[in-house]
Design a protein around this motif. Structure first.
Motif, PDB file in Angstrom:
ATOM      1  N   UNK A 144     -10.549  -9.183  53.176  1.00 40.35           N
ATOM      2  CA  UNK A 144     -10.704 -10.319  54.092  1.00 40.35           C
ATOM      3  C   UNK A 144     -10.466 -11.641  53.371  1.00 40.35           C
ATOM      4  N   UNK A 145      -9.915 -12.607  54.113  1.00 38.18           N
ATOM      5  CA  UNK A 145      -9.665 -13.933  53.532  1.00 38.18           C
ATOM      6  C   UNK A 145     -10.964 -14.562  53.061  1.00 38.18           C
ATOM      7  N   UNK A 146     -12.036 -14.324  53.792  1.00 39.20           N
ATOM      8  CA  UNK A 146     -13.340 -14.871  53.411  1.00 39.20           C
ATOM      9  C   UNK A 146     -13.780 -14.323  52.055  1.00 39.20           C
ATOM     10  N   UNK A 164      -5.316 -19.087  39.224  1.00 43.86           N
ATOM     11  CA  UNK A 164      -4.161 -19.380  40.071  1.00 43.86           C
ATOM     12  C   UNK A 164      -4.333 -18.706  41.427  1.00 43.86           C
ATOM     13  N   UNK A 165      -3.340 -18.873  42.281  1.00 50.58           N
ATOM     14  CA  UNK A 165      -3.362 -18.264  43.603  1.00 50.58           C
ATOM     15  C   UNK A 165      -3.457 -16.748  43.482  1.00 50.58           C
ATOM     16  N   UNK A 166      -4.079 -16.108  44.472  1.00 48.05           N
ATOM     17  CA  UNK A 166      -4.228 -14.658  44.407  1.00 48.05           C
ATOM     18  C   UNK A 166      -2.924 -13.924  44.705  1.00 48.05           C
ATOM     19  N   UNK A 167      -2.871 -12.707  44.214  1.00 42.69           N
ATOM     20  CA  UNK A 167      -1.791 -11.777  44.535  1.00 42.69           C
ATOM     21  C   UNK A 167      -2.410 -10.720  45.445  1.00 42.69           C
ATOM     22  N   UNK A 168      -1.725 -10.401  46.525  1.00 39.63           N
ATOM     23  CA  UNK A 168      -2.176  -9.331  47.406  1.00 39.63           C
ATOM     24  C   UNK A 168      -1.335  -8.106  47.116  1.00 39.63           C
ATOM     25  N   UNK A 169      -2.005  -6.961  47.036  1.00 42.64           N
ATOM     26  CA  UNK A 169      -1.372  -5.731  46.599  1.00 42.64           C
ATOM     27  C   UNK A 169      -1.666  -4.618  47.592  1.00 42.64           C
ATOM     28  N   UNK A 170      -0.631  -3.932  48.033  1.00 40.20           N
ATOM     29  CA  UNK A 170      -0.806  -2.776  48.899  1.00 40.20           C
ATOM     30  C   UNK A 170      -0.824  -1.537  48.015  1.00 40.20           C
TER      31      UNK A 170
END
Length: 185
Positions: A144-146, A164-170
């Motif tokens: 979740x973004x929260x 730094x900005x997050x990395x989203x990983x599937x």
């Protein structure tokens, strides 16, 4: 997610850590690493085929001088060794490494948090305070973004000006994205 026989025996998934030259290289590096993960998944081979991305360490020196192992002392005074088992890289721009964490006292595997990864990387670069890198934590794409905002805020409090900005990983497809948007646009 495919789990190979060695991982099934020890009940762990391979931990992966991305090393990137600069923040300007992060988006392009994520696209290229995603392509590499897809190649590994299609061949169903190696630790990169089904690993879990922990995050990216952004440091121009670490990309070309990858550590073979990093030592981390826990608050319990136990020492965790993060051993680099396998690497793949686009020389000088990015490298992805499979990391095996083990408690030296118990010889047992250790779960890695963003704090433990950052602390180990920070300890690795401590000798040269000018080159201390930045960390981009990775999160499962369905986090979740929260929850992501809370973790980024907590990390920024603990490590000011280093997150730094997050990395989203599937974890199923190996797809990587920044800011929860596809990198392929």
């Amino acid at each position: 997610m495919k789990i190979n026989s060695n991982e099934a025996q020890i009940g762990r998934v391979t931990n992966l850590l991305l090393f990137v030259r600069t923040t300007d290289d992060l988006a392009r590096s994520c696209r290229q690493v995603e392509e590499f993960f897809a190649f590994c998944r299609n061949r169903q081979s190696g630790s990169f085929a089904d690993g879990r991305l922990l995050g990216a360490w952004i440091d121009e020196h670490a990309v070309t001088e990858l550590p073979q192992e990093m030592e981390l002392r826990l608050s319990t005074n136990d020492v965790v060794m993060l051993a680099v088992r396998e690497t793949f890289s686009l020389w000088g721009v990015w490298s992805v490494a499979s990391i095996e964490p083990m408690c030296m006292e118990t010889k047992a595997g250790v779960e890695l948090s963003h704090d433990r990864v950052f602390d180990a990387l920070f300890a690795f670069t401590r000798g040269d305070s000018e080159s201390i890198g930045r960390y981009s934590p990775a999160f499962a794409h369905d986090t979740s973004k929260k929850q992501v905002r809370a973790e980024i805020k907590r990390l920024n409090t603990r490590y000011p000006l280093r997150i730094e900005q997050p990395i989203y990983y599937d974890p199923v497809t190996g797809e990587l994205s920044l800011q929860n948007e596809r990198l392929h646009h």
